[in-house]
Each structure stands twice: as C-alpha cells, then as structure tokens.
Design a protein around this motif. Sequence first.
Motif, PDB file in Angstrom:
ATOM      1  N   HIS A  53       0.847  -1.190   0.000  1.00  0.00           N
ATOM      2  CA  HIS A  53       0.000   0.000   0.000  1.00  0.00           C
ATOM      3  C   HIS A  53       0.882   1.239   0.000  1.00  0.00           C
ATOM      4  O   HIS A  53       2.105   1.133  -0.037  1.00  0.00           O
ATOM      5  N   ALA A  54       0.243   2.401   0.053  1.00  0.00           N
ATOM      6  CA  ALA A  54       0.987   3.640  -0.196  1.00  0.00           C
ATOM      7  C   ALA A  54       1.525   4.323   1.063  1.00  0.00           C
ATOM      8  O   ALA A  54       2.161   5.374   0.954  1.00  0.00           O
ATOM      9  N   GLY A  81       1.199  -2.584  -7.716  1.00  0.00           N
ATOM     10  CA  GLY A  81       0.384  -2.377  -6.520  1.00  0.00           C
ATOM     11  C   GLY A  81      -1.065  -2.190  -6.901  1.00  0.00           C
ATOM     12  O   GLY A  81      -1.414  -2.078  -8.094  1.00  0.00           O
ATOM     13  N   HIS A  82      -1.910  -2.132  -5.899  1.00  0.00           N
ATOM     14  CA  HIS A  82      -3.321  -1.815  -6.082  1.00  0.00           C
ATOM     15  C   HIS A  82      -3.425  -0.506  -6.887  1.00  0.00           C
ATOM     16  O   HIS A  82      -2.599   0.406  -6.686  1.00  0.00           O
ATOM     17  N   PRO A  83      -4.404  -0.376  -7.756  1.00  0.00           N
ATOM     18  CA  PRO A  83      -4.527   0.871  -8.531  1.00  0.00           C
ATOM     19  C   PRO A  83      -4.514   2.126  -7.659  1.00  0.00           C
ATOM     20  O   PRO A  83      -3.917   3.146  -8.035  1.00  0.00           O
ATOM     21  N   GLU A  84      -5.130   2.049  -6.469  1.00  0.00           N
ATOM     22  CA  GLU A  84      -5.144   3.218  -5.564  1.00  0.00           C
ATOM     23  C   GLU A  84      -3.749   3.497  -4.998  1.00  0.00           C
ATOM     24  O   GLU A  84      -3.413   4.648  -4.686  1.00  0.00           O
ATOM     25  N   THR A  85      -2.944   2.456  -4.823  1.00  0.00           N
ATOM     26  CA  THR A  85      -1.571   2.630  -4.334  1.00  0.00           C
ATOM     27  C   THR A  85      -0.736   3.359  -5.379  1.00  0.00           C
ATOM     28  O   THR A  85      -0.027   4.328  -5.074  1.00  0.00           O
ATOM     29  N   HIS A 140      -7.107  -2.801   6.077  1.00  0.00           N
ATOM     30  CA  HIS A 140      -6.323  -1.660   6.536  1.00  0.00           C
ATOM     31  C   HIS A 140      -7.073  -0.374   6.179  1.00  0.00           C
ATOM     32  O   HIS A 140      -8.117  -0.434   5.536  1.00  0.00           O
ATOM     33  N   THR A 141      -6.534   0.772   6.604  1.00  0.00           N
ATOM     34  CA  THR A 141      -7.273   2.029   6.442  1.00  0.00           C
ATOM     35  C   THR A 141      -7.338   2.530   5.001  1.00  0.00           C
ATOM     36  O   THR A 141      -8.193   3.361   4.684  1.00  0.00           O
ATOM     37  N   ILE A 142      -6.422   2.086   4.155  1.00  0.00           N
ATOM     38  CA  ILE A 142      -6.461   2.440   2.723  1.00  0.00           C
ATOM     39  C   ILE A 142      -6.376   1.122   1.944  1.00  0.00           C
ATOM     40  O   ILE A 142      -6.002   0.102   2.526  1.00  0.00           O
ATOM     41  N   PRO A 143      -6.730   1.120   0.643  1.00  0.00           N
ATOM     42  CA  PRO A 143      -6.644  -0.137  -0.110  1.00  0.00           C
ATOM     43  C   PRO A 143      -5.243  -0.744   0.005  1.00  0.00           C
ATOM     44  O   PRO A 143      -4.242  -0.070  -0.251  1.00  0.00           O
ATOM     45  N   THR A 144      -5.198  -1.983   0.451  1.00  0.00           N
ATOM     46  CA  THR A 144      -3.927  -2.651   0.744  1.00  0.00           C
ATOM     47  C   THR A 144      -3.987  -4.084   0.247  1.00  0.00           C
ATOM     48  O   THR A 144      -5.009  -4.757   0.398  1.00  0.00           O
ATOM     49  N   LEU A 145      -2.883  -4.551  -0.332  1.00  0.00           N
ATOM     50  CA  LEU A 145      -2.798  -5.946  -0.751  1.00  0.00           C
ATOM     51  C   LEU A 145      -1.839  -6.703   0.155  1.00  0.00           C
ATOM     52  O   LEU A 145      -0.771  -6.191   0.518  1.00  0.00           O
ATOM     53  N   GLY A 146      -2.250  -7.942   0.536  1.00  0.00           N
ATOM     54  CA  GLY A 146      -1.294  -8.916   1.036  1.00  0.00           C
ATOM     55  C   GLY A 146      -0.835  -9.701  -0.184  1.00  0.00           C
ATOM     56  O   GLY A 146      -1.461  -9.637  -1.243  1.00  0.00           O
TER      57      GLY A 146
END
Length: 260
Positions: A53-54, A81-85, A140-146
């Motif tokens: 995540h970012a 990463g996730h598009p939002e990241t 998590h509080t923002i879009p996050t990938l495991g």
Amino acid sequence: MRLEVLGAYGGRHKNLGTTCFRVREDLLIDAGNILNSLEDEELLKVEHIFLTHAHLDHVVDIPFLIDYTFRFRERPLNIYGHPETIKAVRKHIMNWDIWPEFSSIRLINTGDFSINYVPIEPGETLNFGNVKISGFSSNHTIPTLGYLIESEEGTVVISGDTYKNKILWKNVNGNKRVKAVIVDVSFPSFMRNIAEASLHNTPQTLLEDISENLNRYDIKLYAYHLKPSTLKEVERELKELLPDVEILRDGDFVEIKEKV
Ligand SMILES: [Zn+2]
Ligand SMILES: [Zn+2]
C-alpha cells in the motif's frame, strides 16, 4: 525459497528499518529499507517492487532507489500495486513537487522510461519464472494488498498492514502449499484502541483472529511491522500469548525448503 527481511518494522529508529522483503535479487515486496541494506551492485539488480500500500513506511525508498540507480540502469524499475496505491504514489510523491516524476524521464543508457507503474487487482497472479506473486485484500485504512509468494518449495504469505482479516486465513486454510505466514503485529494490547483505529493487529487481536479463522497447525507464523516505540512490550506479549510466533528483525531470513 529464501526471503530476506531487509526491513521488518512499522517505523524507523536507529538501526531499525521499515517494511521490505527481498524475494529474489530482482524482486522486492515493499520499499521501506532498500538503500540501507543492499550493496551498490544489488541495488542495480532490483527491477520489480510490489507495494502492499501507499503508506510512507512501505514506499519511502522508491524515490532514493531510482535517484541513485538512474544513471546506471539498463532497465526500468517496475512498481506494482493496487490501482489506488499507484495513484497515491504518483499523485503525492513522484509528482515533481516532492520528487521528480521518473516515469516521464528516460534512462540515459536505453531511452526507456525510468519507472513503469503496473496496477494489479486482488486475485491477479503475475508470473516471474520460478516465482509467482498474487495479491489479496487486507483489512487496513487504505486499499492494501497482502501477497502470496509461490515457489516450487511452497508458498509464503505476507499479510500486508492489517487488522483481523478472514480473507488472509481463507487463503491459508485453502492452500496446502502455504508453509509460512508473515503477519502484522504492530501495537501492544494496551493500545488496542489505536490498533483498531489504524487497522493493525496487537498480539491479542492476532490470537483472536487465528483462533476464529485459522484451521491449520502446520503453518509457521512470523510477526512483523512492530512499532519501534513499543517493541519491548509487543515482544514480551507475543512470548506469553503466542510463543510459537517468531518475531522478524532486519537481516532475518524466512526459508522454506521442502518441495511440495
Ligand atoms: Zn505500515
Ligand atoms: Zn499502513
């Protein structure tokens, strides 16, 4: 497979680096502690970085890695990463205000753009020869990938920053190739309200989560993302509540050997 822990923590302090795992010499998960832990020739070999995540503790070394390796590089640095990241890193860091937008700057040696961003969705798998990487959603509080990191010896799972997460354990229960899980344990239990507000685990919330959702006993668990200011408390508590969980430190290795 032998994962090297370049940075194990959820914050910086003297000799403690933030989250960064080296899967292969060209492939990292998160960018928290690259410059302090790799030699010059190793820095040049890094071609792929998967971001969970970012948040700053996970992306902080991207600007410095590309800055240092730019003049020598033959190939672009690929950031996944996730598009939002990807959006957040581009908008808030690599934006000409905070740091140059290297994705529009060409390498001196080849004329390719220096950084190549690759957005990935949860459930997507990318193949890198002997290693496959798949993302899944963490809590998590923002879009996050495991990430699931799959090799012929088996699979290691990195939770990403997370509070309790059924999706994480579903991936582990349903996949017999998974041998090890590296999971967020950031705060001691007396800070549970802060852990819940920031969506991180404490030893107690991890214990609750695995009691409810993990139905395998052959998994090796590793704790990471401990906050430096409460390191001793979390270490003490993990020893009491979850004595089989190994606490990762910078420079450690997570190794799986048997072929499956
Ligand atoms: Zn973090
Ligand atoms: Zn975070």
